[in-house]
Scaffold this motif. Structure first.
Motif, PDB file in Angstrom:
ATOM      1  N   ALA A   1       0.862  -1.180   0.000  1.00 50.84           N
ATOM      2  CA  ALA A   1       0.000   0.000   0.000  1.00 50.84           C
ATOM      3  C   ALA A   1       0.899   1.230   0.000  1.00 50.84           C
ATOM      4  N   SER A   2       0.675   2.112  -0.952  1.00 51.89           N
ATOM      5  CA  SER A   2       1.465   3.337  -1.047  1.00 51.89           C
ATOM      6  C   SER A   2       0.555   4.531  -0.831  1.00 51.89           C
ATOM      7  N   LEU A   3       0.955   5.396   0.097  1.00 54.44           N
ATOM      8  CA  LEU A   3       0.195   6.592   0.416  1.00 54.44           C
ATOM      9  C   LEU A   3       1.006   7.818  -0.005  1.00 54.44           C
ATOM     10  N   ALA A   4       0.409   8.653  -0.839  1.00 56.36           N
ATOM     11  CA  ALA A   4       1.003   9.945  -1.199  1.00 56.36           C
ATOM     12  C   ALA A   4       2.365   9.801  -1.869  1.00 56.36           C
ATOM     13  N   MET A   5       2.507   8.813  -2.730  1.00 63.69           N
ATOM     14  CA  MET A   5       3.761   8.644  -3.459  1.00 63.69           C
ATOM     15  C   MET A   5       3.510   7.878  -4.744  1.00 63.69           C
ATOM     16  N   GLY A   6       4.211   8.289  -5.800  1.00 58.88           N
ATOM     17  CA  GLY A   6       4.164   7.564  -7.051  1.00 58.88           C
ATOM     18  C   GLY A   6       5.262   6.526  -7.129  1.00 58.88           C
ATOM     19  N   HIS A   7       5.161   5.660  -8.106  1.00 60.04           N
ATOM     20  CA  HIS A   7       6.194   4.656  -8.335  1.00 60.04           C
ATOM     21  C   HIS A   7       7.529   5.353  -8.607  1.00 60.04           C
ATOM     22  N   PRO A   8       8.640   4.834  -8.069  1.00 63.19           N
ATOM     23  CA  PRO A   8       9.937   5.509  -8.251  1.00 63.19           C
ATOM     24  C   PRO A   8      10.287   5.837  -9.693  1.00 63.19           C
ATOM     25  N   LEU A   9      10.037   4.917 -10.613  1.00 63.21           N
ATOM     26  CA  LEU A   9      10.391   5.191 -12.003  1.00 63.21           C
ATOM     27  C   LEU A   9       9.520   6.289 -12.590  1.00 63.21           C
ATOM     28  N   VAL A  10       8.268   6.331 -12.199  1.00 65.32           N
ATOM     29  CA  VAL A  10       7.374   7.385 -12.667  1.00 65.32           C
ATOM     30  C   VAL A  10       7.809   8.735 -12.104  1.00 65.32           C
ATOM     31  N   MET A  11       8.167   8.757 -10.832  1.00 64.28           N
ATOM     32  CA  MET A  11       8.595  10.018 -10.223  1.00 64.28           C
ATOM     33  C   MET A  11       9.883  10.513 -10.869  1.00 64.28           C
ATOM     34  N   ARG A  12      10.795   9.616 -11.164  1.00 65.57           N
ATOM     35  CA  ARG A  12      12.045  10.033 -11.815  1.00 65.57           C
ATOM     36  C   ARG A  12      11.771  10.611 -13.203  1.00 65.57           C
ATOM     37  N   ARG A  13      10.907   9.948 -13.947  1.00 67.61           N
ATOM     38  CA  ARG A  13      10.583  10.455 -15.287  1.00 67.61           C
ATOM     39  C   ARG A  13       9.870  11.799 -15.218  1.00 67.61           C
ATOM     40  N   ALA A  14       9.013  11.952 -14.199  1.00 66.58           N
ATOM     41  CA  ALA A  14       8.258  13.196 -14.089  1.00 66.58           C
ATOM     42  C   ALA A  14       9.171  14.389 -13.863  1.00 66.58           C
ATOM     43  N   LEU A  15      10.307  14.172 -13.227  1.00 66.68           N
ATOM     44  CA  LEU A  15      11.227  15.281 -12.975  1.00 66.68           C
ATOM     45  C   LEU A  15      11.813  15.843 -14.264  1.00 66.68           C
ATOM     46  N   THR A  16      11.850  15.037 -15.301  1.00 61.95           N
ATOM     47  CA  THR A  16      12.398  15.511 -16.574  1.00 61.95           C
ATOM     48  C   THR A  16      11.312  15.860 -17.588  1.00 61.95           C
ATOM     49  N   ARG A  17      10.114  15.285 -17.423  1.00 64.40           N
ATOM     50  CA  ARG A  17       9.084  15.444 -18.452  1.00 64.40           C
ATOM     51  C   ARG A  17       7.880  16.261 -18.005  1.00 64.40           C
ATOM     52  N   ASP A  18       7.722  16.486 -16.716  1.00 60.22           N
ATOM     53  CA  ASP A  18       6.539  17.159 -16.198  1.00 60.22           C
ATOM     54  C   ASP A  18       6.975  18.393 -15.426  1.00 60.22           C
ATOM     55  N   ALA A  19       6.774  19.557 -15.998  1.00 57.29           N
ATOM     56  CA  ALA A  19       7.233  20.804 -15.366  1.00 57.29           C
ATOM     57  C   ALA A  19       6.515  21.052 -14.043  1.00 57.29           C
ATOM     58  N   ARG A  20       5.237  20.691 -13.963  1.00 58.07           N
ATOM     59  CA  ARG A  20       4.501  20.905 -12.704  1.00 58.07           C
ATOM     60  C   ARG A  20       5.052  20.035 -11.586  1.00 58.07           C
ATOM     61  N   GLN A  21       5.320  18.753 -11.882  1.00 56.14           N
ATOM     62  CA  GLN A  21       5.877  17.890 -10.853  1.00 56.14           C
ATOM     63  C   GLN A  21       7.287  18.336 -10.465  1.00 56.14           C
ATOM     64  N   ARG A  22       8.051  18.807 -11.427  1.00 53.21           N
ATOM     65  CA  ARG A  22       9.403  19.292 -11.127  1.00 53.21           C
ATOM     66  C   ARG A  22       9.344  20.500 -10.194  1.00 53.21           C
ATOM     67  N   ARG A  23       8.406  21.418 -10.438  1.00 53.46           N
ATOM     68  CA  ARG A  23       8.254  22.561  -9.538  1.00 53.46           C
ATOM     69  C   ARG A  23       7.817  22.102  -8.149  1.00 53.46           C
ATOM     70  N   ALA A  24       6.924  21.092  -8.097  1.00 57.10           N
ATOM     71  CA  ALA A  24       6.458  20.580  -6.810  1.00 57.10           C
ATOM     72  C   ALA A  24       7.598  19.940  -6.023  1.00 57.10           C
ATOM     73  N   TRP A  25       8.590  19.417  -6.745  1.00 57.60           N
ATOM     74  CA  TRP A  25       9.721  18.750  -6.103  1.00 57.60           C
ATOM     75  C   TRP A  25      10.944  19.661  -6.000  1.00 57.60           C
ATOM     76  N   ARG A  26      10.720  20.967  -6.020  1.00 55.53           N
ATOM     77  CA  ARG A  26      11.862  21.878  -5.966  1.00 55.53           C
ATOM     78  C   ARG A  26      12.688  21.664  -4.698  1.00 55.53           C
ATOM     79  N   ARG A  27      12.032  21.281  -3.609  1.00 54.61           N
ATOM     80  CA  ARG A  27      12.784  21.055  -2.371  1.00 54.61           C
ATOM     81  C   ARG A  27      13.704  19.843  -2.503  1.00 54.61           C
ATOM     82  N   VAL A  28      13.258  18.815  -3.233  1.00 54.66           N
ATOM     83  CA  VAL A  28      14.120  17.648  -3.445  1.00 54.66           C
ATOM     84  C   VAL A  28      15.387  18.067  -4.185  1.00 54.66           C
ATOM     85  N   LEU A  29      15.258  18.991  -5.119  1.00 60.45           N
ATOM     86  CA  LEU A  29      16.435  19.490  -5.822  1.00 60.45           C
ATOM     87  C   LEU A  29      17.316  20.297  -4.877  1.00 60.45           C
TER      88      LEU A  29
END
Length: 327
Positions: A156-184
């Protein structure tokens, strides 16, 4: 409710939690002070060359609860007694580097975390567990079927996407990249650690990633999590998880991880997401469901943000229990 550390790690569950943590302004806190008393038992188990702290209650099928950042096992305080009462063995784990678990200088890659979790399951005398994780714990839950399939009964995963999807989103999804600015920002050396222990980055994260206008976090929760991050080495350990997730991308260990978790997930899977989560966006979670070929249950919790077990404790508990009954 006041909170108090447990004096005896093998003591019977005790009522009326209180605490004796260091003053809020203290720079360092003893890890033993994260052993908060309640209707659970604290114990330590050895796994993968380290010692891990768990809080457990109940008897029955093992449900292993994995916390996220910037928290520790206590984030599951609402679910532990409810799961135990429903006939499950509920065990909330302090991940490597957090709370009262060991804090070695290395081992914060996801493969080592999966080995830690598999070892804890065996140390608890079980062969399999239902893995339930929130935030970083959710990242690990998604990863367990590929990295430790023999120990993974369901995830069961709460409030998280699959690791490979999250990694791809950082390069392909500008909204997700902005949301993850703290991770950067977390990739910088030393500065995030100083902000966690000397400033109030913990308060900023808990407030910014939760739903606006909700009851979480209240001042007591903020106080507990601010102190817990000041346990020596916790701030650095917490950052190392995020640093590995990005820095490993071009490395051999990162490629090996990608290959391991790119297999279809065939075990029963529950995905819970907060409608107002500003950190992990809904499209990333929905895209993650394409990794699942087994039974999949998805529920969107309206009015909730990123910290689901605490922002919507009753709804999370009900969703978990309804899903677990189907297993």
């Amino acid at each position: 409710m006041r909170l108090r550390r447990a004096r005896d790690e093998s003591a019977e569950p005790s009522p009326a939690p209180t605490h004796s943590l260091e003053p809020a302004g203290a720079l360092y806190v003893d890890s033993a002070d994260t052993l908060i008393r309640g209707p659970w038992t604290h114990r330590f188990v050895a796994a993968n060359g380290a010692r891990f702290h768990v809080a457990e209650a109940g008897e029955g099928p093992l449900v292993l609860l994995l916390h996220g950042f910037p928290q520790f096992w206590w984030s599951w305080r609402h679910q532990i007694p409810a799961l135990a009462e429903a006939g499950y063995r509920a065990v909330a784990l302090d991940l490597r580097g957090y709370g009262a678990s060991d804090k070695p200088p290395r081992g914060y890659d996801t493969m080592t975390s999966a080995t830690d979790i598999a070892g804890v399951i065996k140390a608890l005398g079980e062969t399999q567990a239902v893995i339930v994780g929130q935030d970083w714990g959710g990242w690990l839950a998604w990863s367990m079927p590929g990295l430790a399939p023999e120990q993974t009964r369901a995830v069961a995963s709460l409030a998280m996407g699959h690791p490979l999807v999250m990694r791809r989103a950082l390069t392909r999804d500008a909204r997700q990249r902005r949301a993850w600015r703290r991770v950067l920002e977390f990739q910088l050396p030393m500065r995030p650690e100083r902000r966690l222990t000397r400033d109030d980055l913990v308060g900023d994260v808990l407030n910014d990633w939760s739903a606006a206008g909700g009851d979480f976090p209240d001042e007591e929760c903020l106080d507990v999590y601010r102190r817990a991050i000041r346990v020596p080495f916790v701030a650095h350990s917490a950052m190392e998880y995020f640093r590995w997730a990005l820095r490993s991308l071009p490395r051999r260990d990162g490629r090996r991880f990608t290959t391991s978790v790119d297999e279809p997930i065939t075990v029963p899977t529950l995905s819970l997401h907060g409608e107002d989560d500003p950190f992990v966006l809904l499209p990333s979670v929905l895209a993650s469901h394409r990794q699942v070929t087994g039974p999949l249950t998805f529920e969107l919790l309206r009015g909730a943000g990123h910290f689901l077990p605490e922002e919507a404790p009753d709804r999370v508990t009900d969703a978990l229990l309804n899903w677990l009954k189907g297993l």
